[in-house]
Design an enzyme around this catalytic site. Structure first.
Site, PDB file in Angstrom:
ATOM      1  N   ASP A 172       0.756  -1.257   0.000  1.00 31.22           N
ATOM      2  CA  ASP A 172       0.000   0.000   0.000  1.00 31.22           C
ATOM      3  C   ASP A 172       0.787   1.309   0.000  1.00 31.22           C
ATOM      4  O   ASP A 172       0.608   2.150  -0.855  1.00 31.22           O
ATOM      5  CB  ASP A 172      -0.938   0.024   1.206  1.00 31.22           C
ATOM      6  CG  ASP A 172      -1.823  -1.206   1.298  1.00 31.22           C
ATOM      7  OD1 ASP A 172      -1.600  -2.151   0.535  1.00 31.22           O
ATOM      8  OD2 ASP A 172      -2.740  -1.211   2.125  1.00 31.22           O
ATOM      9  N   GLU A 230       1.811  -9.188  11.521  1.00 35.56           N
ATOM     10  CA  GLU A 230       1.548  -8.858  10.116  1.00 35.56           C
ATOM     11  C   GLU A 230       2.893  -8.519   9.451  1.00 35.56           C
ATOM     12  O   GLU A 230       3.177  -8.936   8.339  1.00 35.56           O
ATOM     13  CB  GLU A 230       0.600  -7.656  10.083  1.00 35.56           C
ATOM     14  CG  GLU A 230       0.133  -7.241   8.713  1.00 35.56           C
ATOM     15  CD  GLU A 230      -0.723  -5.969   8.780  1.00 35.56           C
ATOM     16  OE1 GLU A 230      -0.901  -5.391   9.885  1.00 35.56           O
ATOM     17  OE2 GLU A 230      -1.208  -5.545   7.718  1.00 35.56           O
TER      18      GLU A 230
END
Ligand code: 2M8
Length: 452
Positions: free
Chosen positions: A185, A423
């Protein structure tokens, strides 16, 4: 529910680590799908689902297949696999109302989704599920092969959608219309193209929910970046998510070398699977040709001496050269001259990347610590991502580089041995960041530890 460990003084034994990984997948399972993480991402993400299904295959092949069936049931009628399949949960923003895809004529029926896509890793997951199932039992092998048989055409249509709608210029790179489509992102790869995305005064107001789920907002993208993400969604909505209109009108249009390399790998993988299943020769020829073209585009983007691949800002008409993990995309799919390729591999092993002396685990960070863009804890701007380590390791296996593949596996396990299933990880301290109990991290841990 499993509580995240995340203490670097704790190292789980492989068997306990695998058992904890299995629990993460079980805890995140809603029955219909495994959410990408328990709180931060309470829906199904496209490329997460592919990795998750591979991990599930070690636990229950039928459940693994069901996961991809859920994703494929959300495939758009034109062939696109959407990046999010929404559950009923309302704790994530932007949700389905903000995406406004209910008005898109090619949306799937009976399920709400976002209106963009993500890296096409799905054929790789199907291949892996078949391999895992064949090692477990005859019954599992039959389930997995029957699934591969019924999923094949959907994946072929997905790949054809990419070729028809997302290779808009002579670079031959697969283009993305939103940074989220890259999966990385807020990578510095997108800083220049995002600088040209100017949110209009009519950007509807919004409240970020992601910041409520992390310890430190410095682990997530900035508000400025979010405005741009939301503005692009506005533009996509206004183009009715029509695939060609979107490419014509989005302020962000970038040829992505990583997505292109993944596409080359996935086309070859799907072609190989198709040959085994006795599929139509013309479709297999298409896939082989698409793979060759994608591989050539990645090689063409590469710096002639270093071999580092470069994204192409198609709107801005220039090459981009941020020092990120995506620069190593030619190592995923091949295509470089042998001497350039071995230089590129030495760079990956060297002190600016996996061989940096201060790393806790010798796997590449998302951005080189020697780059001015490096930020040790901010998302795709520096941390190490287990799932990316897995993908490179898997590709190295395919490319017949077993030493590199096994080093990535061993160091990847070292990174996650704290049992938090982060993550992403701070590269020097190994602190888990973003979400803990992240499903795709648990899935790749299962493959590393139980892999066949
Ligand atoms: C991240 O992306 C989402 C948007 O799609 C987000 O930040 O809200 C990325 O890391 C992406 O690659 C990943 O698929 C997703 C879910 O894990 O989270």
């Amino acid at each position: 529910m499993i509580t995240a460990a995340g203490d670097r003084a704790v190292h789980f034994h492989p068997a306990s680590l695998a058992a904890r990984a299995a629990l993460v997948l079980r805890d995140n399972d809603t029955g219909r799908l495994v959410t990408a993480s328990p709180k931060l991402y309470p829906h199904m993400w496209s490329w997460d689902a592919a990795f998750i299904s591979m991990g599930l295959a070690y636990l229950d092949v039928r459940r693994a297949v069901a996961e991809l069936d859920t994703l494929l049931a959300a495939q758009w009628r034109d062939g696109m696999i959407p990046h999010i399949v929404f559950t009923q949960d309302t704790d994530y923003f932007p949700g389905p109302d903000r995406w406004g895809t209910d008005a898109a004529p090619q949306r799937p029926h009976g399920v709400r989704t976002s209106g963009i896509c993500q890296p096409p890793v799905h054929a790789i997951a199907v291949r892996r599920i078949v391999e895992i199932a064949r090692k477990t039992s005859q019954d599992d092998a039959e389930v997995a092969e029957a699934f591969a048989e019924r999923a094949w055409s959907s994946l072929y249509r997905w790949h054809r959608w990419i070729v028809r709608h997302r290779i808009p210029d002579a670079s031959g790179l697969v283009a993305i219309v939103h940074g989220w489509e890259s999966g990385m992102d807020n990578s510095p790869r997108w800083d220049e193209p995002y600088a040209a995305v100017l949110p209009g005064p009519d950007l509807p107001p919004y409240v970020r929910l992601d910041l409520l789920q992390v310890d430190d907002p410095g682990e997530r993208p900035s508000d400025d970046e979010y405005d741009r993400y939301l503005w692009l969604i506005e533009q996509l909505r206004r183009a009715d998510y029509h695939p060609d209109r979107v490419v014509d009108t989005s302020a962000f249009l970038v040829g992505d070398v990583f997505v292109t390399a993944v596409f080359a790998l996935a086309c070859d993988t799907l072609a190989g699977l198709g040959e085994e299943l006795g599929r139509n020769g013309e479709e297999i020829d298409d896939l082989r040709a698409w793979a060759a073209r994608a591989r050539a585009a990645v090689a063409l983007s590469a710096h002639p001496e270093t071999g580092m691949a470069r994204d192409r800002d198609i709107r801005g008409g220039r090459w981009l050269s941020a020092e990120t993990i995506a620069g190593f995309s030619p190592l995923l799919c091949g295509g470089l001259p042998a001497d350039v390729e071995s230089r590129l591999m030495s760079t990956l092993d060297g002190p600016a990347w996996s061989g940096h002396p201060d790393l806790l685990a010798a796997v590449p960070p998302s951005v080189s610590p020697s780059s001015p863009d490096f930020d040790a804890k901010r998302y795709w701007r520096g941390p190490q991502w287990p799932v990316i380590t897995w993908l490179f390791g898997w590709a190295f296996e395919q490319r017949n580089w077993p030493r590199h593949a096994s080093e990535f596996r061993a160091q990847g396990v070292h990174l996650v041995s704290d049992g938090a299933f982060g993550e992403y990880y701070e590269p020097f301290t190994g602190k888990p960041l973003g979400s803990t109990n992240q499903s795709w991290t648990a899935a790749v841990v299962l493959d590393w530890l139980c892999g066949v």
